[in-house]
Design a protein around this motif. Sequence first.
Motif, PDB file in Angstrom:
ATOM      1  N   ALA A 109       4.061 -50.550  29.812  1.00 54.33           N
ATOM      2  CA  ALA A 109       3.474 -51.190  30.989  1.00 54.33           C
ATOM      3  C   ALA A 109       4.522 -51.861  31.870  1.00 54.33           C
ATOM      4  CB  ALA A 109       2.434 -52.217  30.531  1.00 54.33           C
ATOM      5  N   GLN A 110       5.596 -52.369  31.247  1.00 53.76           N
ATOM      6  CA  GLN A 110       6.602 -53.100  32.020  1.00 53.76           C
ATOM      7  C   GLN A 110       7.617 -52.178  32.685  1.00 53.76           C
ATOM      8  OE1 GLN A 110       6.602 -52.747  28.801  1.00 53.76           O
ATOM      9  NE2 GLN A 110       8.659 -52.767  27.905  1.00 53.76           N
ATOM     10  N   CYS A 111       7.496 -50.861  32.470  1.00 51.91           N
ATOM     11  CA  CYS A 111       8.506 -49.924  32.958  1.00 51.91           C
ATOM     12  C   CYS A 111       7.952 -49.002  34.045  1.00 51.91           C
ATOM     13  CB  CYS A 111       9.035 -49.050  31.811  1.00 51.91           C
ATOM     14  SG  CYS A 111      10.043 -49.937  30.608  1.00 51.91           S
ATOM     15  N   ASP A 112       8.768 -48.790  35.069  1.00 51.10           N
ATOM     16  CA  ASP A 112       8.554 -47.673  35.979  1.00 51.10           C
ATOM     17  C   ASP A 112       9.234 -46.454  35.353  1.00 51.10           C
ATOM     18  OD1 ASP A 112       7.283 -49.258  37.915  1.00 51.10           O
ATOM     19  OD2 ASP A 112       9.222 -49.889  38.723  1.00 51.10           O
ATOM     20  N   TYR A 113       8.694 -45.282  35.612  1.00 47.46           N
ATOM     21  CA  TYR A 113       9.337 -44.092  35.072  1.00 47.46           C
ATOM     22  C   TYR A 113       9.739 -43.155  36.208  1.00 47.46           C
ATOM     23  CZ  TYR A 113       5.236 -41.065  35.757  1.00 47.46           C
ATOM     24  OH  TYR A 113       4.212 -40.326  36.314  1.00 47.46           O
ATOM     25  N   ILE A 114      10.841 -42.456  35.992  1.00 50.97           N
ATOM     26  CA  ILE A 114      11.372 -41.528  36.977  1.00 50.97           C
ATOM     27  C   ILE A 114      11.413 -40.138  36.345  1.00 50.97           C
ATOM     28  CG2 ILE A 114      13.366 -40.879  38.386  1.00 50.97           C
ATOM     29  CD1 ILE A 114      13.105 -44.437  37.158  1.00 50.97           C
ATOM     30  N   PRO A 115      10.509 -39.229  36.731  1.00 51.89           N
ATOM     31  CA  PRO A 115      10.590 -37.866  36.214  1.00 51.89           C
ATOM     32  C   PRO A 115      11.943 -37.253  36.568  1.00 51.89           C
ATOM     33  CG  PRO A 115       8.518 -38.234  37.372  1.00 51.89           C
ATOM     34  CD  PRO A 115       9.389 -39.397  37.674  1.00 51.89           C
ATOM     35  N   THR A 116      12.623 -36.734  35.553  1.00 53.34           N
ATOM     36  CA  THR A 116      13.983 -36.212  35.732  1.00 53.34           C
ATOM     37  C   THR A 116      14.051 -34.765  35.268  1.00 53.34           C
ATOM     38  OG1 THR A 116      14.869 -38.445  35.379  1.00 53.34           O
ATOM     39  CG2 THR A 116      16.409 -36.605  35.159  1.00 53.34           C
ATOM     40  N   VAL A 117      14.678 -33.932  36.073  1.00 51.38           N
ATOM     41  CA  VAL A 117      14.754 -32.500  35.785  1.00 51.38           C
ATOM     42  C   VAL A 117      16.212 -32.060  35.802  1.00 51.38           C
ATOM     43  CG1 VAL A 117      14.127 -30.190  36.593  1.00 51.38           C
ATOM     44  CG2 VAL A 117      12.482 -32.062  36.776  1.00 51.38           C
ATOM     45  N   TYR A 118      16.607 -31.341  34.758  1.00 51.57           N
ATOM     46  CA  TYR A 118      17.956 -30.779  34.709  1.00 51.57           C
ATOM     47  C   TYR A 118      17.918 -29.353  35.241  1.00 51.57           C
ATOM     48  CZ  TYR A 118      22.330 -28.860  32.957  1.00 51.57           C
ATOM     49  OH  TYR A 118      23.554 -28.234  32.875  1.00 51.57           O
ATOM     50  N   ILE A 142       6.187 -30.995  38.260  1.00 47.43           N
ATOM     51  CA  ILE A 142       6.295 -32.422  37.941  1.00 47.43           C
ATOM     52  C   ILE A 142       4.948 -33.109  38.179  1.00 47.43           C
ATOM     53  CG2 ILE A 142       7.304 -34.617  38.688  1.00 47.43           C
ATOM     54  CD1 ILE A 142       9.907 -33.084  39.228  1.00 47.43           C
ATOM     55  N   TYR A 143       4.341 -32.861  39.350  1.00 48.10           N
ATOM     56  CA  TYR A 143       3.041 -33.448  39.644  1.00 48.10           C
ATOM     57  C   TYR A 143       2.018 -33.072  38.564  1.00 48.10           C
ATOM     58  CZ  TYR A 143       4.358 -34.795  44.446  1.00 48.10           C
ATOM     59  OH  TYR A 143       4.935 -35.376  45.545  1.00 48.10           O
ATOM     60  N   LEU A 151       0.365 -40.027  33.150  1.00 48.57           N
ATOM     61  CA  LEU A 151       1.524 -40.925  33.104  1.00 48.57           C
ATOM     62  C   LEU A 151       1.461 -42.021  34.154  1.00 48.57           C
ATOM     63  CD1 LEU A 151       4.411 -38.339  32.522  1.00 48.57           C
ATOM     64  CD2 LEU A 151       3.001 -39.541  30.828  1.00 48.57           C
ATOM     65  N   GLY A 152       0.620 -41.849  35.161  1.00 43.28           N
ATOM     66  CA  GLY A 152       0.526 -42.859  36.205  1.00 43.28           C
ATOM     67  C   GLY A 152       1.428 -42.530  37.380  1.00 43.28           C
ATOM     68  N   LYS A 153       1.432 -43.413  38.352  1.00 41.53           N
ATOM     69  CA  LYS A 153       2.171 -43.172  39.590  1.00 41.53           C
ATOM     70  C   LYS A 153       3.676 -43.341  39.364  1.00 41.53           C
ATOM     71  CE  LYS A 153       1.997 -47.885  41.479  1.00 41.53           C
ATOM     72  NZ  LYS A 153       3.453 -48.052  41.636  1.00 41.53           N
ATOM     73  N   PHE A 154       4.433 -42.741  40.251  1.00 37.24           N
ATOM     74  CA  PHE A 154       5.888 -42.891  40.243  1.00 37.24           C
ATOM     75  C   PHE A 154       6.370 -42.877  41.680  1.00 37.24           C
ATOM     76  CE2 PHE A 154       4.717 -38.465  39.722  1.00 37.24           C
ATOM     77  CZ  PHE A 154       5.486 -37.788  40.651  1.00 37.24           C
ATOM     78  N   ASP A 155       7.534 -43.467  41.929  1.00 37.44           N
ATOM     79  CA  ASP A 155       8.033 -43.520  43.303  1.00 37.44           C
ATOM     80  C   ASP A 155       9.398 -42.855  43.449  1.00 37.44           C
ATOM     81  OD1 ASP A 155       9.803 -45.319  42.143  1.00 37.44           O
ATOM     82  OD2 ASP A 155       8.865 -47.095  43.020  1.00 37.44           O
ATOM     83  N   GLU A 156       9.800 -42.103  42.414  1.00 41.12           N
ATOM     84  CA  GLU A 156      11.115 -41.476  42.448  1.00 41.12           C
ATOM     85  C   GLU A 156      11.132 -40.263  41.526  1.00 41.12           C
ATOM     86  OE1 GLU A 156      15.656 -42.607  40.950  1.00 41.12           O
ATOM     87  OE2 GLU A 156      14.259 -44.223  41.480  1.00 41.12           O
ATOM     88  N   VAL A 157      11.841 -39.223  41.953  1.00 42.56           N
ATOM     89  CA  VAL A 157      12.132 -38.054  41.129  1.00 42.56           C
ATOM     90  C   VAL A 157      13.640 -37.876  41.118  1.00 42.56           C
ATOM     91  CG1 VAL A 157      12.041 -35.513  41.073  1.00 42.56           C
ATOM     92  CG2 VAL A 157       9.949 -36.833  41.460  1.00 42.56           C
ATOM     93  N   GLN A 158      14.179 -37.497  39.964  1.00 44.47           N
ATOM     94  CA  GLN A 158      15.630 -37.311  39.893  1.00 44.47           C
ATOM     95  C   GLN A 158      15.996 -35.881  39.492  1.00 44.47           C
ATOM     96  OE1 GLN A 158      18.964 -39.068  36.990  1.00 44.47           O
ATOM     97  NE2 GLN A 158      18.459 -40.488  38.650  1.00 44.47           N
ATOM     98  N   TYR A 159      17.011 -35.327  40.180  1.00 54.05           N
ATOM     99  CA  TYR A 159      17.606 -34.042  39.837  1.00 54.05           C
ATOM    100  C   TYR A 159      18.957 -34.279  39.164  1.00 54.05           C
ATOM    101  CZ  TYR A 159      14.297 -31.386  42.758  1.00 54.05           C
ATOM    102  OH  TYR A 159      13.168 -30.802  43.289  1.00 54.05           O
ATOM    103  N   ASP A 160      19.141 -33.615  38.049  1.00 53.83           N
ATOM    104  CA  ASP A 160      20.420 -33.655  37.347  1.00 53.83           C
ATOM    105  C   ASP A 160      21.001 -32.252  37.405  1.00 53.83           C
ATOM    106  OD1 ASP A 160      22.590 -34.198  35.720  1.00 53.83           O
ATOM    107  OD2 ASP A 160      21.444 -34.068  33.854  1.00 53.83           O
ATOM    108  N   CYS A 161      22.108 -32.088  38.116  1.00 54.80           N
ATOM    109  CA  CYS A 161      22.696 -30.764  38.289  1.00 54.80           C
ATOM    110  C   CYS A 161      24.212 -30.897  38.424  1.00 54.80           C
ATOM    111  CB  CYS A 161      22.117 -30.075  39.528  1.00 54.80           C
ATOM    112  SG  CYS A 161      22.760 -28.417  39.812  1.00 54.80           S
ATOM    113  N   ILE A 188      10.876 -40.981  46.663  1.00 54.95           N
ATOM    114  CA  ILE A 188      12.262 -40.686  47.012  1.00 54.95           C
ATOM    115  C   ILE A 188      12.861 -39.710  45.998  1.00 54.95           C
ATOM    116  CG2 ILE A 188      12.547 -42.953  48.075  1.00 54.95           C
ATOM    117  CD1 ILE A 188      14.353 -43.652  45.611  1.00 54.95           C
ATOM    118  N   LEU A 189      13.964 -39.075  46.389  1.00 53.34           N
ATOM    119  CA  LEU A 189      14.700 -38.179  45.504  1.00 53.34           C
ATOM    120  C   LEU A 189      16.035 -38.818  45.165  1.00 53.34           C
ATOM    121  CD1 LEU A 189      14.957 -35.351  44.134  1.00 53.34           C
ATOM    122  CD2 LEU A 189      16.180 -34.635  46.204  1.00 53.34           C
ATOM    123  N   SER A 190      16.336 -38.875  43.870  1.00 53.35           N
ATOM    124  CA  SER A 190      17.649 -39.345  43.430  1.00 53.35           C
ATOM    125  C   SER A 190      18.365 -38.211  42.714  1.00 53.35           C
ATOM    126  CB  SER A 190      17.517 -40.566  42.514  1.00 53.35           C
ATOM    127  OG  SER A 190      16.871 -40.223  41.290  1.00 53.35           O
ATOM    128  N   GLY A 191      19.663 -38.386  42.513  1.00 50.09           N
ATOM    129  CA  GLY A 191      20.430 -37.348  41.833  1.00 50.09           C
ATOM    130  C   GLY A 191      21.582 -37.940  41.063  1.00 50.09           C
TER     131      GLY A 191
END
Length: 347
Positions: A109-118, A142-143, A151-161, A188-191
């Motif tokens: 509950a105390q954590c936001d999560y960021i779906p991350t894809v390699y 991902i959606y 999993l609930g809402k998220f405000d960021e997705v990350q790409y690992d490449c 937002i998108l992070s990398g």
Amino acid sequence: IINLSAAMKVRTVCLSIIIGLFALSCKNQKEVNGQNKEKEVAYETSNRGIYHWKTTFDLTHEDTTFLNRHGITRLYVRMFDVGMERNESTDSLEVVPLGTTRFISRIPAQCDYIPTVYITLKALKAYNGRESDLADLIIQRIYAMCSWNELGKFDEVQYDCDWTAETKASFERLCSYSKRMLERNHIILSGTIRLHQIEEATYPFDKGVLMIYNTGSFANPQTKNSIIDYDDVYKYLSVQGRIDRFKKARKENCPHIEMAYPTYGWGVLFDDEGRFRALVTDKEACLLSQSRKENIRIESSEYEEVVKVKELVDNAFGEISCGNVIYHLDANNLSKYESHEIENILN
């Protein structure tokens, strides 16, 4: 190249259900994120994050205790890899999702999560010129996974490449298309940024995580420690022009930067002629080395080396870090550190 969505249908029994949920999940995701429609994405300078890089998300009591004890509020959760696999029926290579994470635990509950894809380079090359299609398939998956697993809402997705000069333009196009899709839901998108990529001084995402690990070549038998080594990092950060270009690029298009440090170990297995064979867990490495039947180099993230490198990074970049991240959430490895050592890495 066979379409990724077609390849997904043959991977698991549930996959057709997930694909069927794409449209519904997008609608649900819009509704969930729509609650924050007017909310600007804001970051705290005290951000503390950690990667979860396993194919089963099943948090133990030790895991949750660790997160609570150290005030970690951001979980970078690996969802799947985008790679290549041979289709036996057609005897051709296809771009497919690999190692999809199975969710047993809820997100704390105390954590936001960021779906991350390699994203592998082979998959990126296979979709060269069709990056919009690849972006759509990744984002929709991902959606669907987040909706299916509640999993609930998220405000960021990350790409690992680990993009290179050859694949840089393709990766930039993939990120550009992905950002447009995510922006519709105010995501937002992070990398990730590897040390060799700071030379490029261009980052096509909203936020970056600079990886201060995997700094050497694990396949080289002469490497002392491929996970983290002060001398390896110094080679990248001792050139002021390189640092200046990174700071300029960060200021222009990627103002939010976090630093990621390792807390893991493994064994690097070689044959009798010194050729790389495989990476094994640290536990397997100890057993193999005791048997004296294998040529193995045991590597770890020693606290003294991590903080020595962290001081070098802080001196090189100054006050640009918006938070620190640990790689990764594994009770066995994390138990080797004292609480104050973890605090020093995160601070």
